[in-house]
Enzyme design. Sequence first.
Site, short mmCIF file in Angstrom:
data_model
loop_
_atom_site.label_atom_id
_atom_site.label_comp_id
_atom_site.label_asym_id
_atom_site.label_seq_id
_atom_site.Cartn_x
_atom_site.Cartn_y
_atom_site.Cartn_z
N ARG A 83 -36.74 5.38 15.21
CA ARG A 83 -37.21 6.30 16.26
C ARG A 83 -36.89 7.73 15.85
O ARG A 83 -35.73 8.06 15.61
CB ARG A 83 -36.52 5.95 17.59
N HIS A 127 -38.32 16.15 21.88
CA HIS A 127 -36.87 16.01 21.98
C HIS A 127 -36.29 17.43 22.01
O HIS A 127 -35.54 17.83 21.12
CB HIS A 127 -36.33 15.17 20.82
N GLU A 172 -35.41 12.23 27.59
CA GLU A 172 -34.43 12.69 28.57
C GLU A 172 -34.82 13.99 29.28
O GLU A 172 -34.16 15.03 29.10
CB GLU A 172 -33.06 12.86 27.90
N ASN A 301 -31.79 5.39 27.52
CA ASN A 301 -30.64 5.86 26.74
C ASN A 301 -29.40 5.72 27.61
O ASN A 301 -29.40 6.15 28.76
CB ASN A 301 -30.79 7.34 26.36
N TYR A 303 -25.01 6.10 27.60
CA TYR A 303 -23.74 6.44 26.95
C TYR A 303 -22.51 6.12 27.79
O TYR A 303 -21.52 5.63 27.27
CB TYR A 303 -23.74 7.93 26.55
N GLU A 374 -31.49 4.68 22.87
CA GLU A 374 -30.29 5.34 22.33
C GLU A 374 -29.05 4.70 22.95
O GLU A 374 -29.01 4.46 24.16
CB GLU A 374 -30.23 6.84 22.68
C1 FCB Z 1 -28.61 12.21 24.10
C2 FCB Z 1 -29.64 12.91 23.25
C3 FCB Z 1 -29.39 12.84 21.77
C4 FCB Z 1 -27.93 12.92 21.44
C5 FCB Z 1 -27.11 11.98 22.28
C6 FCB Z 1 -25.65 11.98 21.98
O1 FCB Z 1 -28.54 12.81 25.35
O2 FCB Z 1 -30.92 12.38 23.52
O3 FCB Z 1 -30.16 13.83 21.16
O4 FCB Z 1 -27.51 14.22 21.54
O5 FCB Z 1 -27.30 12.27 23.63
#
Ligand code: FCB
Length: 476
Positions: A83, A127, A172, A301, A303, A374
């Site tokens: 990607r 992006h 995002e 995505n 985290y 992600e």
């Molecule tokens: C996301 C982004 C990516 C990267 C990660 C850690 O928010 O899409 O570009 O910075 O975080």
Amino acid sequence: MTGLDERRLLRFPDGFVWGAATAAYQIEGAVAEDGRGQSIWDTFAHTDGRVARGDTGDVAADHYHRVGTDIALMRQLGLDAYRFSVAWPRVQPTGSGPANVAGLDFYVRLVDQLIGQGITPVLTLYHWDLPQELQDAGGWANRDTADRFAEYAALVAERIGDRVNLWSTLNEPWCSAYLGYGSGEHAPGLQDPATALTAAHHLMLAHGRATQSLRASLPTGTNVSIVLNLAAVYPASDTPEAHDAARRADAVANRLFLDPMLRDGYPADLIEDTKAITDWSFVHPGDEAIIGAPIDLLGLNYYMPAIVDVRRPAAPGEERNPLSGAWPGCADLDGVAVEGPVTGMGWPIDARGLADLLHRLRRDYPPIPIMITENGAAFPDKVDGGEVRDPARLGYLREHIAAVHGAVADGVDVRGYFVWSLLDNFEWAYGYEQRFGIIHVDYPTQQRTLKDSAHWYREVIRANAVDAPSGQPQSG
Ligand code: FCB
């Protein structure tokens, strides 16, 4: 030890896609080559005080000149898919007008080489690198930017539409709108909640219009998607006030993006909650229908989770911080830190947020295939004797991939997983300080070194299975 523990394998369905992700400004460098125009991130990074240590994406991982090496590494990992994002200012240096052939050709070559190596290209159109000229005209606060984006999408689709089967419009929009126009942490660095909500709407409109223009240019059967960083929001306690705080944070972070796309327009409670900030007159009749243009897949995505509450004094041992401008309309709410492991970014490590989001999408929205586009973690890695030991990242990935497996086993339609990131890269406002790659980049020499997590990920891909974190029951 980077092999899989064979006694604890959780197998994925046949055809599950394993990939890695990057973004143009974070890796390419070559900012003045082949007619590339300036983007808001060039401007922002070159403005004093915006990025840690004054880092910029001018050289980054020099991927523009090292595509062949990087694709060879992808092949070594056995990636099914890669990607990447297209830099709008390479294609349209000033954000409008005909395509700059030399800039667009970089992506034609990239896609052709990927296909030649048996790696499926997955393309994101935006992006975050908006052409600076469009920012000078207001950027995402200007409704016209949505039309410019649809025109740009068509130019890319006309040139490489026959070779790429999965397209994402935006990466995002939460970050573009709220970090760019709310908290000011990202380009263009503005801080105004009403403008942040206006930008969010124009981004969603841009997604809808681009989806229409992609459908008109792409061969039938091509998949169109968007990538969202949904927030796993939890109330800090079981009080009605904390639950209401979570409802409000969820509305602005999640339902604002999901509902007009997958349900029936902007949520009524969001409009009510934010009426002191804006009357939402930036939404014109017919906009929500455009945003609701059918898509084929949703990119997610993930985290970390977010724990929220109404503002109140911190309990002993508790850490609280006001929610930043990245949560428009939530200035009276707190984010609450809980005990537990964190990444190098200080982000809490908790894979339950990912599992909960996946189940929630299935519960609250019409059926739609999902791709984890992600997921990953930054840690301060070092090369030692030609190796990079990164057990914390490996553990993070294992836990999160196992959570995806759990959701798939429960019937959530997840089609694939992309690790963030293939390479260490320019981590936006953190510059090069934070390393998210499974491949280490030594910036002065541009030497690439596979980290332990990369060796382990190769085994995951080969086995189409993850070894369950210890403490988790074994299943098939
Ligand atoms: C996301 C982004 C990516 C990267 C990660 C850690 O928010 O899409 O570009 O910075 O975080």
